[in-house]
Design an enzyme around this catalytic site. Structure first.
Site, PDB file in Angstrom:
ATOM      1  CB  VAL A 110       1.520  -2.013   1.651  1.00 54.89           C
ATOM      2  CG1 VAL A 110       1.895  -2.110   0.175  1.00 54.89           C
ATOM      3  CG2 VAL A 110       1.989  -3.243   2.409  1.00 54.89           C
ATOM      4  CB  CYS A 111      -1.585   1.497   0.162  1.00 52.24           C
ATOM      5  SG  CYS A 111      -1.982  -0.198  -0.316  1.00 52.24           S
TER       6      CYS A 111
END
Length: 219
Positions: A111-112
């Site tokens: 995600v990040c």
């Protein structure tokens, strides 16, 4: 290859709470790799930006080592965006550097790290994703993420390779400062090797410390 004069380091969401979700790399190793990147970017004079996802919630604060070892790194808060690239202040800071090569590490990887990588690639940046400074909730998730970002054009890399590419040559006055970061954080056995080598050199130069040819006098 990474051009240090065109590079920006982005350390995204290396937060104490999120670290507790990591299962694909040992936490001390992940933490040490991120610290190494903070040190090496300062040494190489590479602009460094950090950010955190709702740090006043369970995701927790950024690990303090990043800004302790790189006080020039700039923290850019965001207002809830999961993808850091959706924060206009983040993109603006990167654009103002005039650089087009991004070194990205983030927790969690899928995600990040992945979302800003895909956005940056779409915006025309060259992106190196630093995998061993980006912990994830499972190895399967990391494998899927790698396949996704590579197909989009990202280049996966590890922390030691980043250090080596930025260092570029041993023929520089600060070479041992670069090496010390690698020795301390990535390959500590190499420091032991260097210590053994230094001792061998001193024996050649100064003679042996232990005089094995001397016997005790008979009683």
């Amino acid at each position: 290859m990474i051009d240090p004069n065109d590079a920006v380091l982005l350390l995204i969401d290396h937060q104490s709470g999120l670290f507790q979700l990591v299962r694909d790399i040992e936490l001390p190793v992940l933490r040490s790799n991120v610290t190494a990147l903070a040190k090496i970017s300062r040494l190489a004079k590479i602009p460094t930006f950090t950010t955190a996802s709702v740090p006043d919630g369970p995701n927790g604060p950024l690990i303090p080592e990043i800004h302790q070892h790189n006080p020039e790194a700039v923290y850019i808060p965001r207002t809830g965006q999961i993808n850091a690239w959706d924060n206009p202040a983040w993109v603006d800071a990167i654009e103002k550097t005039g650089r087009k090569t991004l070194l990205i590490a983030g927790t969690l990887t899928s995600v990040c790290m992945a979302f800003p990588t895909l956005s940056a690639l779409a915006a025309g940046y060259k992106v190196f994703t630093i995998i061993d400074a980006s912990g994830n909730w499972s190895q399967m998730a990391t494998d899927l993420t790698l396949a996704r970002v590579v197909q989009a054009g990202a280049m996966p890399i590890d922390t030691f390779a980043v250090i080596s590419e930025l260092m570029n040559t041993w023929n520089r006055p600060d070479a041992m400062e670069f090496a010390a970061v690698a020795f301390d954080h990535i390959i500590p056995p190499y420091r032991a090797l260097m210590e053994s080598y230094d001792k061998a050199q001193s024996v050649q130069r100064d003679g042996r410390e232990t005089k094995l040819d001397r016997q005790m006098a008979p009683v």
